[in-house]
Design an enzyme around this catalytic site. Sequence first.
Site, short mmCIF file in Angstrom:
data_model
loop_
_atom_site.label_atom_id
_atom_site.label_comp_id
_atom_site.label_asym_id
_atom_site.label_seq_id
_atom_site.Cartn_x
_atom_site.Cartn_y
_atom_site.Cartn_z
N GLY A 28 0.80 -1.22 0.00
CA GLY A 28 0.00 0.00 0.00
C GLY A 28 0.83 1.27 0.00
O GLY A 28 2.03 1.25 0.26
N SER A 73 6.65 3.57 -5.52
CA SER A 73 6.69 3.24 -6.94
C SER A 73 5.39 3.62 -7.64
O SER A 73 5.33 3.69 -8.86
CB SER A 73 6.96 1.74 -7.14
OG SER A 73 5.92 0.98 -6.56
N GLU A 74 4.33 3.89 -6.87
CA GLU A 74 3.04 4.31 -7.44
C GLU A 74 2.89 5.83 -7.45
O GLU A 74 1.78 6.35 -7.59
CB GLU A 74 1.89 3.69 -6.65
CG GLU A 74 1.88 2.18 -6.64
CD GLU A 74 1.58 1.52 -7.98
OE1 GLU A 74 1.49 2.23 -9.01
OE2 GLU A 74 1.43 0.30 -8.00
N HIS A 155 -5.12 -6.65 -8.40
CA HIS A 155 -4.16 -5.81 -7.68
C HIS A 155 -4.67 -5.31 -6.33
O HIS A 155 -4.11 -5.64 -5.30
CB HIS A 155 -3.77 -4.63 -8.58
CG HIS A 155 -2.65 -3.80 -8.07
ND1 HIS A 155 -1.82 -3.09 -8.92
CD2 HIS A 155 -2.21 -3.52 -6.83
CE1 HIS A 155 -0.92 -2.43 -8.20
NE2 HIS A 155 -1.14 -2.67 -6.93
#
Length: 192
Positions: A28, A73-74, A155
């Site tokens: 998350g 990374s998001e 996901h």
Amino acid sequence: MNQKPLAIEICETGRYIYSKGLAPGKSGNISARSHDTVAITPSGMSLGCLNPEDVVMVDIGGKILAGRKKPSSELQLHLDVYQKRDDVQGIVHTHSPYATGFALAGKMIERLEGFGERKTPFLKMVKYAPPGTSELAISVGNGLKEEDSVILKDHGLVATGKNLFEAALLAEFVEETAKTQYISRVLMNMEF
């Protein structure tokens, strides 16, 4: 609003999400926006163990303004949503077990009261794209143009809000809705 309150808000919300089981382990990521500054969780850290100095501050284009760690990374996913939705000030991306179970099974979660205006009978599910890619960022950003939460195929979940805590509450509500629907579907197929 200066950077310190945003970082504290990220840490408090991270602990809340972690305590609710919405982001187990190091999964998350969350972010909060104030004007053109975005505070985001670092890559590879548990949301339950964050300190304000761990939070990374970036501008709306993704340039790092403060922080010693690598941003999630998001990051592009969060920025794409902020660029498309002026009203969104907080984003929560979780891998909660029931909502993610629905995502992995490709099963829709029925929209209930509390999801806002009932536009469709089910929560929107966006197509699969590899985590951390621009393809996923664009897909989620487009999916959230007229929705406050979307399921990511295979996901997890992304929820938004007028502030970070509202986004966290929506993620919690989606998870509890998925859990209730899972239980009801199992019970409907049982003989007593």
